[in-house]
Design a protein around this motif. Structure first.
Motif, mmCIF file in Angstrom:
data_model
loop_
_atom_site.group_PDB
_atom_site.id
_atom_site.type_symbol
_atom_site.label_atom_id
_atom_site.label_comp_id
_atom_site.label_asym_id
_atom_site.label_seq_id
_atom_site.Cartn_x
_atom_site.Cartn_y
_atom_site.Cartn_z
ATOM 1 N N ALA A 163 13.805 22.997 -3.544
ATOM 2 C CA ALA A 163 13.369 22.561 -2.221
ATOM 3 C C ALA A 163 12.679 23.727 -1.535
ATOM 4 N N GLY A 164 11.471 23.513 -1.064
ATOM 5 C CA GLY A 164 10.761 24.562 -0.332
ATOM 6 C C GLY A 164 10.715 24.193 1.129
ATOM 7 N N CYS A 165 9.668 23.475 1.500
ATOM 8 C CA CYS A 165 9.433 23.149 2.911
ATOM 9 C C CYS A 165 10.279 21.968 3.386
ATOM 10 N N SER A 166 10.675 21.094 2.480
ATOM 11 C CA SER A 166 11.406 19.858 2.777
ATOM 12 C C SER A 166 10.628 18.860 3.629
ATOM 13 N N CYS B 194 11.491 15.442 -1.698
ATOM 14 C CA CYS B 194 11.985 15.604 -0.327
ATOM 15 C C CYS B 194 11.515 14.484 0.587
ATOM 16 N N PRO C 274 6.994 14.116 -4.422
ATOM 17 C CA PRO C 274 7.876 15.123 -3.851
ATOM 18 C C PRO C 274 9.219 14.484 -3.506
ATOM 19 N N GLY D 204 7.232 17.768 2.588
ATOM 20 C CA GLY D 204 6.091 17.220 1.871
ATOM 21 C C GLY D 204 4.868 18.099 1.768
ATOM 22 N N GLU D 205 4.975 19.350 2.177
ATOM 23 C CA GLU D 205 3.763 20.159 2.241
ATOM 24 C C GLU D 205 3.588 21.165 1.105
ATOM 25 N N CYS D 206 4.655 21.441 0.341
ATOM 26 C CA CYS D 206 4.518 22.523 -0.638
ATOM 27 C C CYS D 206 4.541 22.074 -2.094
ATOM 28 N N GLY D 207 5.113 20.913 -2.360
ATOM 29 C CA GLY D 207 5.132 20.385 -3.721
ATOM 30 C C GLY D 207 6.178 20.999 -4.637
ATOM 31 N N SER D 208 6.986 21.939 -4.151
ATOM 32 C CA SER D 208 7.928 22.597 -5.061
ATOM 33 C C SER D 208 9.000 21.626 -5.556
ATOM 34 N N CYS D 209 9.222 20.540 -4.830
ATOM 35 C CA CYS D 209 10.272 19.579 -5.188
ATOM 36 C C CYS D 209 9.750 18.426 -6.035
HETATM 37 S S1 FES Z 1 10.099 20.738 -0.515
HETATM 38 FE FE1 FES Z 1 8.010 21.095 -0.008
HETATM 39 S S2 FES Z 1 7.141 19.235 -0.677
HETATM 40 FE FE2 FES Z 1 9.221 18.849 -0.938
#
Ligand code: FES
Ligand SMILES: Cc1cc2nc3c(=O)[nH]c(=O)nc-3n(C[C@H](O)[C@H](O)[C@H](O)COP(=O)(O)OP(=O)(O)OC[C@H]3O[C@@H](n4cnc5c(N)ncnc54)[C@H](O)[C@@H]3O)c2cc1C
Ligand code: FES
Lengths: 154, 257
Positions: A41-44, A63, A61, A46-51
């Motif tokens: 989980a990065g930004c939670s 999150c 994503p 929807g903006e970073c795509g890490s999830c």
């Molecule tokens: S945590 Fe960043 S897009 Fe889901």
């Protein structure tokens, strides 16, 4: 108090599970609650795509999806060792040095694994536009995707 | 990860029919849930506009709210149509390039795949790209409400806050005159995934221009309707409008041009 959510039945990395989602629980929270901590989980929001995980084979994503809405869905995460396209992408990321801190890597590999083969560098960039990497500068990631796509199915 | 969490997380309901959705939406604190790309962010942030939400009524299973079709002199777009569908529809590209371009420029691929027309029009953000394009086209939204089976509201009135949408109303679709001569131009910090900072949609019907802008006020607004474009909104908007107008294709065979 509001009423609880109904139970959902999912296929997670090929295994059938039944989860009782907490109200408002997103897929990333549920995955991590159930020990699948490979997805980050990065930004939670929807903006970073890490999830990014696959929901019915589509990069999504985790999150920004409720577990409750996924009844009957097939979820694939970075832990799935049976998925050939993910496996190929993992090894191409390693051999091309396409990761440094690794925070973006699980989501990046999942998203990259579903880019249609033969994609141009521009198409690869467009497909990965929602996956942010703070470390690599992306060049090695694009190379890794092209390399994976050029490899015969392992 | 509980900071900013919605105090009382809402219960999820999957609507199996429009009648079922209307029944669920009759509850206090019930709210339509479509792609969730605005709602889940707002719930996580504890945004004031979702403070009263107790029930999420998922309408994604309602096929009657899908589909893009030519209807008479115009086009009808179901409220569940996604940005990805608009961006890749040959029909939309032909009869409404402004909408096609707005959809293609909005957000990252997966957000486009989930975010819907209905959600873009109904969530209170200032720079909805689909809403701006639909405003430039002069569209009308159709709703069913718990009390009325069908109600039409001009999108201009909807976005200006002049129309009272009863709680529990479901937008079923949007109708718009075709706009084959139209274009969309956007400025954003990073085009790929952030919301636009400023964007304009321009539609030409003969000598008449309709110009809608995102990012200048609380919601997208109509900047100009007529042959001239006012300069008072600053050089950036002027420049965008001029560029968008420069890209307009000649209107052909619309019966309106
Ligand atoms: S945590 Fe960043 S897009 Fe889901
Ligand atoms: C990372 C990220 C980037 C984004 N970038 C952009 C961008 O570049 N441009 C842009 O325009 N938007 C952007 N968005 C916002 C969002 O994706 C869009 O506004 C999308 O169209 C919202 O649709 P949804 O179906 O997800 O709405 P939801 O979140 O499901 O709903 C939003 C609101 O609309 C209401 N609603 C939805 N459908 C209906 C209906 N049929 N009837 C009545 N009410 C309804 C809901 O009750 C809720 O109040 C972005 C979002 C994220 C997370
Ligand atoms: S490797 Fe560090 S964010 Fe991508």
């Amino acid at each position: 108090m509001t009423a609880p959510n109904p139970t959902v039945t999912l296929q997670v990395n090929g295994t059938r599970v039944e989860w009782q989602p907490r109200n408002g629980a997103t897929l990333i929270e549920a995955l991590r609650d159930h020990g699948l901590t490979g997805t980050k989980a990065g930004c939670s929001v929807g903006e970073c795509g890490s999830c990014t995980v696959l929901v019915d084979d589509r990069p999504t994503p985790a999150c920004l999806v409720l577990v409750a809405e996924l009844d009957g869905a097939r979820i694939t995460t970075i832990e799935d060792v049976a998925d050939r396209r993910i496996a190929r992408m993992k090894s191409a990321f390693i051999s091309n040095g396409a990761l440094q801190c690794g925070a973006c890597t699980p989501g990046m590999i999942i998203a990259a694994s579903r880019i249609p083969s033969g994609a141009s560098p521009e198409e690869i960039r467009a497909a990965l536009a929602g996956n942010i990497c703070r470390c690599t500068g992306y060049a090695s990631i694009i190379r890794a995707v092209q390399d994976a796509q050029a490899r015969p199915d392992a | 990860m509980t900071e900013g969490r919605h105090a009382q997380p809402p219960t999820y309901h999957r609507a199996v029919s429009l009648a079922d959705a209307r029944r669920h939406l009759g509850r206090r604190g019930a709210c339509v849930y479509a792609g969730g790309t605005d709602l889940l962010v707002a719930l996580r942030a504890g945004a004031p506009w979702v403070a009263g939400v107790r029930h999420l009524v998922d309408i994604k299973g309602l096929d009657a709210l899908r589909g893009i079709a030519r209807v008479g002199d115009g086009i009808r777009i179901g409220s569940l149509v996604t940005g990805a569908e608009l961006a890749t529809s040959a029909l939309v590209r032909r009869v409404a390039p402004v909408l096609c371009e707005a959809a293609a420029l909005a957000a990252a691929p997966w957000v486009r795949a989930r975010g819907t027309v209905g959600g873009n029009l109904m969530s209170p953000h200032p720079a909805g790209d689909l809403a701006t394009a639909l405003l430039a086209m002069g569209s009308t939204a159709e709703f069913v409400t718990p009390a009325v089976l069908r109600r039409s509201i001009a999108i201009q009135a909807l976005l200006a806050g002049h129309a009272r949408i009863p709680p529990g109303a479901v937008m079923t679709g949007v109708r718009a005159p075709v706009a084959p001569s139209s274009a969309y131009q956007r400025v954003g910090r990073r085009l790929a995934f952030t919301r636009a900072v400023i964007a304009v949609g321009v539609v030409r019907h003969g000598a008449q221009l309709r110009v809608a802008a995102a990012g200048l006020g609380a919601r997208p607004m109509l900047l100009a309707e007529g042959a001239t474009v006012p300069g008072e909104d600053g050089a950036l908007v002027d420049g965008l409008v001029r560029r968008a107008i420069g890209r307009l294709r000649p209107a052909r065979g619309t019966g309106r041009a």
